[in-house]
Design a protein around this motif. Structure first.
Motif, PDB file in Angstrom:
ATOM      1  N   THR A 255     -26.369  28.791  28.830  1.00 62.57           N
ATOM      2  CA  THR A 255     -26.901  30.081  28.395  1.00 62.57           C
ATOM      3  C   THR A 255     -27.940  29.885  27.297  1.00 62.57           C
ATOM      4  O   THR A 255     -29.010  30.489  27.322  1.00 62.57           O
ATOM      5  CB  THR A 255     -25.754  30.964  27.884  1.00 62.57           C
ATOM      6  OG1 THR A 255     -24.735  30.969  28.881  1.00 62.57           O
ATOM      7  CG2 THR A 255     -26.204  32.365  27.610  1.00 62.57           C
ATOM      8  N   VAL A 256     -27.614  28.997  26.349  1.00 56.00           N
ATOM      9  CA  VAL A 256     -28.540  28.738  25.242  1.00 56.00           C
ATOM     10  C   VAL A 256     -29.864  28.195  25.794  1.00 56.00           C
ATOM     11  O   VAL A 256     -30.946  28.680  25.444  1.00 56.00           O
ATOM     12  CB  VAL A 256     -27.913  27.735  24.242  1.00 56.00           C
ATOM     13  CG1 VAL A 256     -28.953  27.248  23.250  1.00 56.00           C
ATOM     14  CG2 VAL A 256     -26.746  28.377  23.519  1.00 56.00           C
ATOM     15  N   LEU A 257     -29.762  27.215  26.676  1.00 56.31           N
ATOM     16  CA  LEU A 257     -30.982  26.608  27.225  1.00 56.31           C
ATOM     17  C   LEU A 257     -31.778  27.623  28.054  1.00 56.31           C
ATOM     18  O   LEU A 257     -33.006  27.642  28.015  1.00 56.31           O
ATOM     19  CB  LEU A 257     -30.628  25.387  28.077  1.00 56.31           C
ATOM     20  CG  LEU A 257     -30.186  24.162  27.272  1.00 56.31           C
ATOM     21  CD1 LEU A 257     -29.437  23.182  28.154  1.00 56.31           C
ATOM     22  CD2 LEU A 257     -31.383  23.466  26.637  1.00 56.31           C
ATOM     23  N   ALA A 258     -31.057  28.467  28.795  1.00 58.85           N
ATOM     24  CA  ALA A 258     -31.743  29.459  29.613  1.00 58.85           C
ATOM     25  C   ALA A 258     -32.491  30.446  28.729  1.00 58.85           C
ATOM     26  O   ALA A 258     -33.633  30.823  29.028  1.00 58.85           O
ATOM     27  CB  ALA A 258     -30.737  30.197  30.494  1.00 58.85           C
ATOM     28  N   GLU A 259     -31.892  30.853  27.626  1.00 58.79           N
ATOM     29  CA  GLU A 259     -32.572  31.795  26.733  1.00 58.79           C
ATOM     30  C   GLU A 259     -33.734  31.127  26.011  1.00 58.79           C
ATOM     31  O   GLU A 259     -34.752  31.749  25.741  1.00 58.79           O
ATOM     32  CB  GLU A 259     -31.582  32.411  25.733  1.00 58.79           C
ATOM     33  CG  GLU A 259     -30.575  33.362  26.373  1.00 58.79           C
ATOM     34  CD  GLU A 259     -31.209  34.429  27.255  1.00 58.79           C
ATOM     35  OE1 GLU A 259     -32.225  35.016  26.871  1.00 58.79           O
ATOM     36  OE2 GLU A 259     -30.691  34.662  28.370  1.00 58.79           O
ATOM     37  N   MET A 260     -33.587  29.833  25.726  1.00 58.35           N
ATOM     38  CA  MET A 260     -34.721  29.100  25.154  1.00 58.35           C
ATOM     39  C   MET A 260     -35.884  29.101  26.143  1.00 58.35           C
ATOM     40  O   MET A 260     -37.049  29.269  25.767  1.00 58.35           O
ATOM     41  CB  MET A 260     -34.323  27.653  24.824  1.00 58.35           C
ATOM     42  CG  MET A 260     -33.526  27.505  23.552  1.00 58.35           C
ATOM     43  SD  MET A 260     -32.764  25.870  23.429  1.00 58.35           S
ATOM     44  CE  MET A 260     -34.190  24.822  23.243  1.00 58.35           C
ATOM     45  N   ALA A 261     -35.553  28.917  27.418  1.00 54.89           N
ATOM     46  CA  ALA A 261     -36.597  28.914  28.443  1.00 54.89           C
ATOM     47  C   ALA A 261     -37.272  30.282  28.506  1.00 54.89           C
ATOM     48  O   ALA A 261     -38.477  30.382  28.757  1.00 54.89           O
ATOM     49  CB  ALA A 261     -36.003  28.547  29.799  1.00 54.89           C
ATOM     50  N   ARG A 262     -36.482  31.340  28.266  1.00 57.54           N
ATOM     51  CA  ARG A 262     -37.065  32.683  28.303  1.00 57.54           C
ATOM     52  C   ARG A 262     -38.043  32.857  27.134  1.00 57.54           C
ATOM     53  O   ARG A 262     -39.122  33.418  27.304  1.00 57.54           O
ATOM     54  CB  ARG A 262     -35.957  33.739  28.261  1.00 57.54           C
ATOM     55  CG  ARG A 262     -36.412  35.127  28.714  1.00 57.54           C
ATOM     56  CD  ARG A 262     -35.282  36.140  28.687  1.00 57.54           C
ATOM     57  NE  ARG A 262     -34.060  35.636  29.270  1.00 57.54           N
ATOM     58  CZ  ARG A 262     -33.794  35.663  30.563  1.00 57.54           C
ATOM     59  NH1 ARG A 262     -34.636  36.175  31.411  1.00 57.54           N
ATOM     60  NH2 ARG A 262     -32.659  35.167  31.015  1.00 57.54           N
ATOM     61  N   ARG A 415     -41.481  42.330  27.303  1.00 63.03           N
ATOM     62  CA  ARG A 415     -41.387  40.882  27.098  1.00 63.03           C
ATOM     63  C   ARG A 415     -41.271  40.538  25.620  1.00 63.03           C
ATOM     64  O   ARG A 415     -40.556  39.609  25.241  1.00 63.03           O
ATOM     65  CB  ARG A 415     -42.579  40.189  27.743  1.00 63.03           C
ATOM     66  CG  ARG A 415     -42.487  40.281  29.261  1.00 63.03           C
ATOM     67  CD  ARG A 415     -43.548  39.469  29.954  1.00 63.03           C
ATOM     68  NE  ARG A 415     -43.339  39.503  31.398  1.00 63.03           N
ATOM     69  CZ  ARG A 415     -44.067  40.239  32.241  1.00 63.03           C
ATOM     70  NH1 ARG A 415     -45.049  40.977  31.800  1.00 63.03           N
ATOM     71  NH2 ARG A 415     -43.805  40.210  33.531  1.00 63.03           N
ATOM     72  N   ILE A 416     -41.953  41.300  24.779  1.00 59.17           N
ATOM     73  CA  ILE A 416     -41.843  41.033  23.338  1.00 59.17           C
ATOM     74  C   ILE A 416     -40.408  41.308  22.872  1.00 59.17           C
ATOM     75  O   ILE A 416     -39.806  40.497  22.172  1.00 59.17           O
ATOM     76  CB  ILE A 416     -42.837  41.917  22.552  1.00 59.17           C
ATOM     77  CG1 ILE A 416     -44.266  41.412  22.790  1.00 59.17           C
ATOM     78  CG2 ILE A 416     -42.508  41.915  21.068  1.00 59.17           C
ATOM     79  CD1 ILE A 416     -45.341  42.323  22.240  1.00 59.17           C
ATOM     80  N   ARG A 417     -39.863  42.442  23.319  1.00 61.74           N
ATOM     81  CA  ARG A 417     -38.498  42.761  22.894  1.00 61.74           C
ATOM     82  C   ARG A 417     -37.480  41.801  23.487  1.00 61.74           C
ATOM     83  O   ARG A 417     -36.449  41.524  22.884  1.00 61.74           O
ATOM     84  CB  ARG A 417     -38.167  44.213  23.274  1.00 61.74           C
ATOM     85  CG  ARG A 417     -38.892  45.223  22.371  1.00 61.74           C
ATOM     86  CD  ARG A 417     -38.722  46.633  22.862  1.00 61.74           C
ATOM     87  NE  ARG A 417     -37.328  47.004  23.032  1.00 61.74           N
ATOM     88  CZ  ARG A 417     -36.917  48.028  23.800  1.00 61.74           C
ATOM     89  NH1 ARG A 417     -37.811  48.761  24.431  1.00 61.74           N
ATOM     90  NH2 ARG A 417     -35.645  48.302  23.915  1.00 61.74           N
ATOM     91  N   GLU A 418     -37.768  41.306  24.694  1.00 59.88           N
ATOM     92  CA  GLU A 418     -36.839  40.333  25.288  1.00 59.88           C
ATOM     93  C   GLU A 418     -36.842  39.008  24.538  1.00 59.88           C
ATOM     94  O   GLU A 418     -35.828  38.312  24.511  1.00 59.88           O
ATOM     95  CB  GLU A 418     -37.188  40.092  26.766  1.00 59.88           C
ATOM     96  CG  GLU A 418     -36.661  41.200  27.645  1.00 59.88           C
ATOM     97  CD  GLU A 418     -36.802  40.893  29.121  1.00 59.88           C
ATOM     98  OE1 GLU A 418     -36.421  41.763  29.914  1.00 59.88           O
ATOM     99  OE2 GLU A 418     -37.292  39.809  29.488  1.00 59.88           O
ATOM    100  N   THR A 419     -37.978  38.665  23.953  1.00 57.04           N
ATOM    101  CA  THR A 419     -38.016  37.435  23.157  1.00 57.04           C
ATOM    102  C   THR A 419     -37.056  37.579  21.984  1.00 57.04           C
ATOM    103  O   THR A 419     -36.261  36.678  21.693  1.00 57.04           O
ATOM    104  CB  THR A 419     -39.447  37.182  22.648  1.00 57.04           C
ATOM    105  OG1 THR A 419     -40.343  37.343  23.738  1.00 57.04           O
ATOM    106  CG2 THR A 419     -39.592  35.794  22.072  1.00 57.04           C
ATOM    107  N   ALA A 420     -37.106  38.743  21.331  1.00 61.15           N
ATOM    108  CA  ALA A 420     -36.198  38.983  20.211  1.00 61.15           C
ATOM    109  C   ALA A 420     -34.747  38.993  20.701  1.00 61.15           C
ATOM    110  O   ALA A 420     -33.848  38.452  20.049  1.00 61.15           O
ATOM    111  CB  ALA A 420     -36.537  40.312  19.554  1.00 61.15           C
ATOM    112  N   GLN A 421     -34.542  39.585  21.879  1.00 61.36           N
ATOM    113  CA  GLN A 421     -33.188  39.636  22.447  1.00 61.36           C
ATOM    114  C   GLN A 421     -32.652  38.220  22.714  1.00 61.36           C
ATOM    115  O   GLN A 421     -31.500  37.921  22.425  1.00 61.36           O
ATOM    116  CB  GLN A 421     -33.236  40.431  23.753  1.00 61.36           C
ATOM    117  CG  GLN A 421     -31.889  40.608  24.414  1.00 61.36           C
ATOM    118  CD  GLN A 421     -32.046  41.207  25.800  1.00 61.36           C
ATOM    119  OE1 GLN A 421     -32.876  40.765  26.585  1.00 61.36           O
ATOM    120  NE2 GLN A 421     -31.261  42.217  26.093  1.00 61.36           N
ATOM    121  N   SER A 422     -33.532  37.362  23.237  1.00 65.28           N
ATOM    122  CA  SER A 422     -33.115  35.989  23.526  1.00 65.28           C
ATOM    123  C   SER A 422     -32.720  35.256  22.255  1.00 65.28           C
ATOM    124  O   SER A 422     -31.741  34.510  22.240  1.00 65.28           O
ATOM    125  CB  SER A 422     -34.245  35.214  24.207  1.00 65.28           C
ATOM    126  OG  SER A 422     -34.510  35.778  25.455  1.00 65.28           O
TER     127      SER A 422
END
Lengths: 517, 159
Positions: A255-262, A415-422
């Motif tokens: 999960t951590v790696l996937a969110e880093m990829a995001r 996409r900007i808000r998803e970066t913060a979410q990740s």
């Protein structure tokens, strides 16, 4: 464990597909994907529909030499799946809304899943249907510069001030090749016809030559941007087929790696879209921020873009305290450095002017055209595959990021808000990171099938595997989000100005190497 | 020394790469690696380009595109095959739609290995390509040789 448990496989007759599609559409189901599989002397056509957490596969066995009716009249988004069936399986599909007549992909080997058809391809298969007058091809089919047929309705429409402008495959704004024929009326785009296939490799079929354990590395190379998630999606599908329980720690680290990829993907995308509307310093700064997360990836996995860290059963490397510390520091830095960029994207006059109200996709259109990911969420749908709870998402708290305007600005904001979410999701996952093993042993071989769904930065991706008890899988199928977003792109391009085309192409976050595999 | 060598412009085309090498090519241009400070510009126009960076293997559909880009570039020009796919087909060499490395279609001057090729090795490959570019420039007939004037004035001659 995956909450995506409601999954049914039903056999139907090929001609029933239309009625079923009609019924599903009325019920609000989404066409997830279509794919073919070869089973002795016939092609199995699979229609996958989803509604909330339910996934339904309808399977029609089509004997060789018969045609299937197209469902594009009901789900327009099916046109590229059906063209793909024509190209790769030599299956004749009748009444296609956009028929590339076997030229969707230009292949070295025609109909690779039906080598017996030879060079004649789909031409040798007769449709079991009374031929109608409009079926007859005109004596000289109009063709474009690449020798692909131009649909008659376009060729006829070229009158007066209408022109066709070819866009791509090599174009300054495109990092990857895609070709669009833009039908223009003065500066206004009336219609856009995509042609893809410039980077079609055919890696789905490579699964027949590679051991299923080694294939992870091929799956990762579907795309070098979401490479980790491609590896993970393939692993999830195989693990579910074999009934392997992945250790909790591996789930969290995935999960951590996937969110880093995001984070990597979204910061990269911000740069690319800035480049598309001609704001070069914003492009440079976004890519500078992106390097921060790449450094952490390099520290943890050894690679900057291709990681080879995922394996069936878990992960190949563990993460230690020092690396976690580096990751946390990197997240703080990204948060800080992203701040001025965000205000530039959302408040700077020229950016707002370029993106607000451009390329609007309404809520209804987004769903009907099968748009996915930020594209769908920017039009007001709270659909996020992570809610199904694969990997460790079940234990983390988050809600899908939704905007309602449906224009380029809304997609950027999502996409900007998803970066913060990740960033938030990584912090949550690290705080709860359990100790223990990082991989479960792999015993035996896959026998059976599974369709895994993963939320990639661009939207939901589908990984379908079917094993037959040997080391080599029978079928691997991946449907990537860009593939599903193409119909929505075609829709947003209609009526836009020629000068906006590069930006609109960019706002779906196209990943062509994903799309064409 | 010729001026060409100091500020080469490059064009990048994605053959059938997985994007890994492509974003690394772009990463060379952006902060951290930043080769733009040396005057290296990524141009979208083949007629402006001196160096052709090709990523990914060549397939049936893009061989004409690749050839077309190459043919439009002015002499002297060099081709750099970036990544293992452009070198030999790499992990995809057995796929049904892959013809092989870039050298199936173009004369390749420099091969950059790696999957994905790291920005450091891409920059190294481009630097090697500059030497080849200079060699090719010298081999051109004098009238077609760009930078002749600059060279003559550097030697104190009257061009």
């Amino acid at each position: 464990m995956n909450r995506d448990t409601v999954r049914t496989v039903t056999a139907i007759e090929p001609l029933e597909a239309l009625a079923v599609a009609q019924h599903r559409r009325l019920g609000g189901w989404r066409l997830v994907q279509m794919h073919g599989t070869r089973v002795d002397g016939a092609t199995e056509v699979n229609y996958a529909y989803a509604l909330d957490g339910a996934l339904e596969i309808l399977r029609a066995r089509v004997p060789d030499g018969t045609a299937i009716p197209s469902i594009t009249g009901i789900y327009f988004a099916a046109f590229h799946y059906e063209n793909e069936l024509q190209d790769l399986f030599g299956l004749k599909v009748t009444d296609l809304a956009v028929d590339y007549k076997g030229h969707f992909y230009k292949l070295k080997q025609t109909t690779p899943y039906r080598p017996d058809l030879g060079v004649e391809g789909i031409g040798s298969v007769e449709a079991p249907r009374v031929p109608m007058a409009e079926d007859a091809e005109p004596a000289a089919t109009p063709r474009d510069a690449h020798g692909r047929p131009v649909p008659a309705r376009i060729a006829e429409g070229i009158t007066g001030n209408r022109t066709i402008v070819p866009f791509g495959p090599q174009h300054p704004v495109l990092p990857e090749p895609i070709h669009l024929d833009l039908v223009l009326e003065d500066e206004k785009v009336v219609e856009a016809i995509p042609s893809i296939g410039f980077i079609h490799r055919g890696l789905e079929k490579l699964v027949e030559k590679r051991d299923f354990v080694d294939y992870v590395y091929v799956a990762e190379r579907i795309c070098g941007i979401c490479s980790f998630m491609h590896g993970m999606g393939y692993c999830l599908a195989v693990e579910n087929t074999m009934g392997i329980e992945v250790p909790k720690r591996a789930d969290y680290l995935r999960t951590v790696l996937a969110e880093m990829a995001r984070i990597h993907n979204h910061t990269m995308w911000l740069g690319l879209v800035a480049d598309a509307f001609g704001f070069e310093s914003l492009f440079m700064h976004s890519w500078r921020v992106r390097e921060i997360i790449l450094d952490v990836f390099e520290e943890i996995t050894g690679g900057r873009v291709i990681f080879s860290i995922c394996r069936i059963g878990g992960l190949r490397r563990d993460v230690d305290e020092r690396q976690i510390d580096l990751l946390m520091k990197a997240l703080d830095r990204i948060e800080k450095e992203l701040e001025p960029l965000v205000s530039a994207f959302t408040q700077e006059y020229s950016v707002v002017h370029r993106m607000t109200g451009v390329g609007v996709l309404s809520k209804a259109e987004a769903y009907e055209l099968g748009a996915l990911g930020p594209m769908l969420r920017a039009s007001g749908w709270a659909l996020d595959t992570r809610l199904l709870g694969y990997a460790a998402y079940d234990d983390l708290r988050f809600a899908p990021v939704v905007e309602t305007a449906g224009d380029c600005m809304a997609r950027t904001k999502v996409r900007i808000r998803e970066t913060a979410q990740s960033i938030g999701l990584i912090r949550q996952a690290v705080a709860k990171l359990p100790p223990g093993e990082i991989a479960a042993p792999v015993k035996g071989t896959p026998n059976g099938e599974f369709m895994a769904r993963v939320e990639q930065p661009r939207g939901e991706a589908i990984y379908y595997v079917r094993g037959n008890g040997t080391r080599f899988l029978e079928r691997f199928r991946v449907r990537t989000p860009t593939f599903a977003n193409v119909p929505a792109l075609v829709k947003t391009l209609q009526g836009c100005q020629l000068a906006d085309v590069p930006m609109l192409v960019l706002t779906i976050d196209p990943c062509i190497s994903c799309t064409e595999r | 020394m010729a001026f060409l060598k100091r500020s080469p412009w490059m064009i990048h085309y994605d053959g059938s790469s997985c994007n890994g090498c492509d974003i690394e090519v772009l990463a060379c241009l952006t902060p951290v690696y930043d080769v733009e400070r040396f005057g290296i510009v990524n141009t979208g126009n083949p007629k402006h380009a001196d160096i052709f960076l090709l990523t990914g293997a060549v397939n049936e559909q893009n061989r004409e595109v690749v050839r077309n880009i190459y043919d439009q570039m002015p002499e002297p020009k060099v081709v750099v095959a970036v990544g293992i796919c452009a070198t030999s087909g790499g992990i995809f060499r057995e796929c049904y739609n892959i013809l092989g490395g870039a050298d199936k279609v173009l004369p390749v001057d420099v091969y950059v290995p790696g999957c994905a090729a790291r920005p450091e090795s891409i920059i190294d490959g481009v630097v090697k390509a500059l030497a080849v570019l200079e060699e090719k420039r010298r081999a051109l007939p004098p009238r077609a040789r760009r930078g002749r004037r600059a060279e003559a004035s550097a030697q104190g001659g009257n061009a």
